[in-house]
Enzyme design. Sequence first.
Site, PDB file in Angstrom:
ATOM      1  N   TYR A 184      -2.474  -0.548  10.749  1.00  0.00           N
ATOM      2  CA  TYR A 184      -2.543  -1.199   9.400  1.00  0.00           C
ATOM      3  C   TYR A 184      -1.635  -0.903   8.659  1.00  0.00           C
ATOM      4  O   TYR A 184      -0.865  -1.765   7.819  1.00  0.00           O
ATOM      5  CB  TYR A 184      -4.043  -0.843   8.741  1.00  0.00           C
ATOM      6  CG  TYR A 184      -4.120  -1.270   7.339  1.00  0.00           C
ATOM      7  CD1 TYR A 184      -3.695  -0.058   6.449  1.00  0.00           C
ATOM      8  CD2 TYR A 184      -4.219  -2.210   7.022  1.00  0.00           C
ATOM      9  CE1 TYR A 184      -3.820  -0.402   5.135  1.00  0.00           C
ATOM     10  CE2 TYR A 184      -4.119  -2.512   5.467  1.00  0.00           C
ATOM     11  CZ  TYR A 184      -3.994  -1.674   4.570  1.00  0.00           C
ATOM     12  OH  TYR A 184      -3.937  -1.682   3.194  1.00  0.00           O
ATOM     13  N   SER A 206       0.846  -1.167  -0.074  1.00  0.00           N
ATOM     14  CA  SER A 206      -0.060  -0.103  -0.060  1.00  0.00           C
ATOM     15  C   SER A 206       0.902   1.437   0.099  1.00  0.00           C
ATOM     16  O   SER A 206       2.088   1.205   0.511  1.00  0.00           O
ATOM     17  CB  SER A 206      -0.955   0.001   1.213  1.00  0.00           C
ATOM     18  OG  SER A 206      -1.478   1.130   1.585  1.00  0.00           O
ATOM     19  N   LYS A 225       1.957  -3.362   6.807  1.00  0.00           N
ATOM     20  CA  LYS A 225       2.199  -3.461   5.342  1.00  0.00           C
ATOM     21  C   LYS A 225       3.880  -2.986   5.066  1.00  0.00           C
ATOM     22  O   LYS A 225       4.413  -3.669   4.438  1.00  0.00           O
ATOM     23  CB  LYS A 225       1.478  -2.234   4.390  1.00  0.00           C
ATOM     24  CG  LYS A 225       0.130  -2.842   4.419  1.00  0.00           C
ATOM     25  CD  LYS A 225      -0.061  -3.995   3.721  1.00  0.00           C
ATOM     26  CE  LYS A 225      -1.643  -4.317   3.290  1.00  0.00           C
ATOM     27  NZ  LYS A 225      -1.709  -5.796   2.718  1.00  0.00           N
TER      28      LYS A 225
HETATM   29  C1  WQD Z   1      -9.707   9.159   1.254  1.00  0.00           C
HETATM   30  C2  WQD Z   1     -10.279  10.597   1.443  1.00  0.00           C
HETATM   31  C3  WQD Z   1     -10.549  11.104   3.351  1.00  0.00           C
HETATM   32  C4  WQD Z   1     -14.348   9.068   3.880  1.00  0.00           C
HETATM   33  C5  WQD Z   1      -7.430   4.188   3.269  1.00  0.00           C
HETATM   34  C6  WQD Z   1      -6.230   3.386   3.448  1.00  0.00           C
HETATM   35  C7  WQD Z   1      -5.262   2.925   2.423  1.00  0.00           C
HETATM   36  C8  WQD Z   1      -6.290   2.026   1.482  1.00  0.00           C
HETATM   37  C9  WQD Z   1      -7.513   2.999   1.132  1.00  0.00           C
HETATM   38  C10 WQD Z   1      -6.338  -0.211   2.235  1.00  0.00           C
HETATM   39  C11 WQD Z   1      -9.357  11.262   2.625  1.00  0.00           C
HETATM   40  C12 WQD Z   1     -11.865  11.861   2.602  1.00  0.00           C
HETATM   41  C13 WQD Z   1     -13.263   9.773   3.432  1.00  0.00           C
HETATM   42  C14 WQD Z   1     -15.501   9.927   4.074  1.00  0.00           C
HETATM   43  C15 WQD Z   1     -13.972  11.705   3.531  1.00  0.00           C
HETATM   44  N1  WQD Z   1      -6.860   0.963   2.214  1.00  0.00           N
HETATM   45  N2  WQD Z   1     -12.895  11.091   3.176  1.00  0.00           N
HETATM   46  N3  WQD Z   1     -15.409  11.491   3.814  1.00  0.00           N
HETATM   47  O1  WQD Z   1      -7.592   7.200   3.914  1.00  0.00           O
HETATM   48  O2  WQD Z   1      -6.734   7.679   1.518  1.00  0.00           O
HETATM   49  O3  WQD Z   1      -6.541   5.322   2.529  1.00  0.00           O
HETATM   50  O4  WQD Z   1      -8.164   3.524   2.273  1.00  0.00           O
HETATM   51  O5  WQD Z   1      -5.424  -0.608   1.619  1.00  0.00           O
HETATM   52  O6  WQD Z   1      -4.464   1.956   3.041  1.00  0.00           O
HETATM   53  O7  WQD Z   1      -5.277   4.271   4.427  1.00  0.00           O
HETATM   54  O8  WQD Z   1      -9.006   6.283   1.791  1.00  0.00           O
HETATM   55  O9  WQD Z   1     -11.308   6.651   0.862  1.00  0.00           O
HETATM   56  O10 WQD Z   1     -10.765   6.718   3.479  1.00  0.00           O
HETATM   57  O11 WQD Z   1     -10.161   8.563   2.291  1.00  0.00           O
HETATM   58  O12 WQD Z   1     -13.941  13.121   3.293  1.00  0.00           O
HETATM   59  O13 WQD Z   1     -16.641   9.699   4.558  1.00  0.00           O
HETATM   60  O14 WQD Z   1     -11.482  10.998   1.235  1.00  0.00           O
HETATM   61  O15 WQD Z   1     -10.525  12.413   4.633  1.00  0.00           O
HETATM   62  O16 WQD Z   1      -9.034  12.683   2.253  1.00  0.00           O
HETATM   63  P1  WQD Z   1      -7.576   6.717   2.221  1.00  0.00           P
HETATM   64  P2  WQD Z   1     -10.402   6.765   2.234  1.00  0.00           P
END
Ligand code: WQD
Length: 342
Positions: free
Chosen positions: A152, A127, A156
């Site tokens: 998490y 990741s 990785k």
């Molecule tokens: C993306 C953006 C949030 C939800 C994570 C893991 C990564 C991988 C993918 C496993 C951020 C914003 C989110 C919401 C929002 N997982 N957001 N409202 O955190 O980049 O990555 O998931 O492999 O390892 O770390 O993904 O989709 O949670 O967030 O504003 O309800 O969307 O703040 O900026 P993230 P995400």
Amino acid sequence: MGRQILVTGGTGYIGSHTVVELQAVGFDVVIIDDLSNSSAEVVDNIEKISGIRPAFEEFNLLDSVKLEAFFVKYSKIDAIIHFAAFKAVGESVEKPLAYYRNNLVSLMNILDSMSKYKIQNLVFSSSCTVYGQPDQLPVTENTPKKDAESPYGNTKAIAEEVLRDVVKVTPDIKVIALRYFNPIGAHPSALIGELPNGVPNNLVPFITQTAAGLRKQLSVFGDDYNTPDGSCIRDYINVVDLAKAHVVAINRLLENSNTERYEFFNVGTGTGVSVLEVLNTFEKATGVKVNYQIVARRSGDIEKIYADTTIANTVLGWKAETSLSDTLLSAWNWEKKIRKIK
Ligand code: WQD
């Protein structure tokens, strides 16, 4: 049937899409999954898409007795793609031990099995979280790794160190780690896709569930970041494009085209997109308005990250092809299918 590939976590989101792409090019796939974050119905839907039912064994990789019996039964495995892991960032903060045990011991059991049963090839699901908040963008494979933002992410990063050290002293194995950016979307058939347990942590399933009326409102976690529209930037990659990268990596190992015995690649689109841009693109692509509000930042979020994909494009010979708009439409079609919305 073609050469046999074990896919651990093969009923999961990225795993199931990868099984379909492996079958499409003639590989014989066997799945191990404990169904802790997926359902056996995914095997039926894989068969509906490909016309081939993959072999499926239900158990957790921490169960060494069952793993031993598996490799006695399936003695012709040519390569392994290891997806099986817990992956909820927030949950990992509350249950670090469960994450370290499950994600690291399962990998070590797979590595032990590879030595014992002379399996030489492993593709590992890593990741971009290993980069933390990079000082420079876009990130290349040589961008220094930083402390992960969560247990998490740390599993990785540690897993990559385990792979590097084991490969060094195990001349018969070769490994490719694929560092995913943000996987989104669903198979065009809408028969497989992302099925988060409970309230989605990730942005796109939360958007589609809000659009489907399951959630009242999307919370955008902050619009005061140092980005053009103030919301965080990520590199959102279509899950089918990501699945295809695994097929390319498997072929690279089976054809001995790898130049090092431990290689790692950034698997992203190379384009950074903000939360609000995702929202606007979704609304334009689907014609569905999404009710949202800007709220406080989410702790642990990094401001921006996106990939330099030069190495994956030139060395691996893979490139993401699907537009953000088409990818978000595929996510919406999947949501409509599972919620039986016309
Ligand atoms: C993306 C953006 C949030 C939800 C994570 C893991 C990564 C991988 C993918 C496993 C951020 C914003 C989110 C919401 C929002 N997982 N957001 N409202 O955190 O980049 O990555 O998931 O492999 O390892 O770390 O993904 O989709 O949670 O967030 O504003 O309800 O969307 O703040 O900026 P993230 P995400």
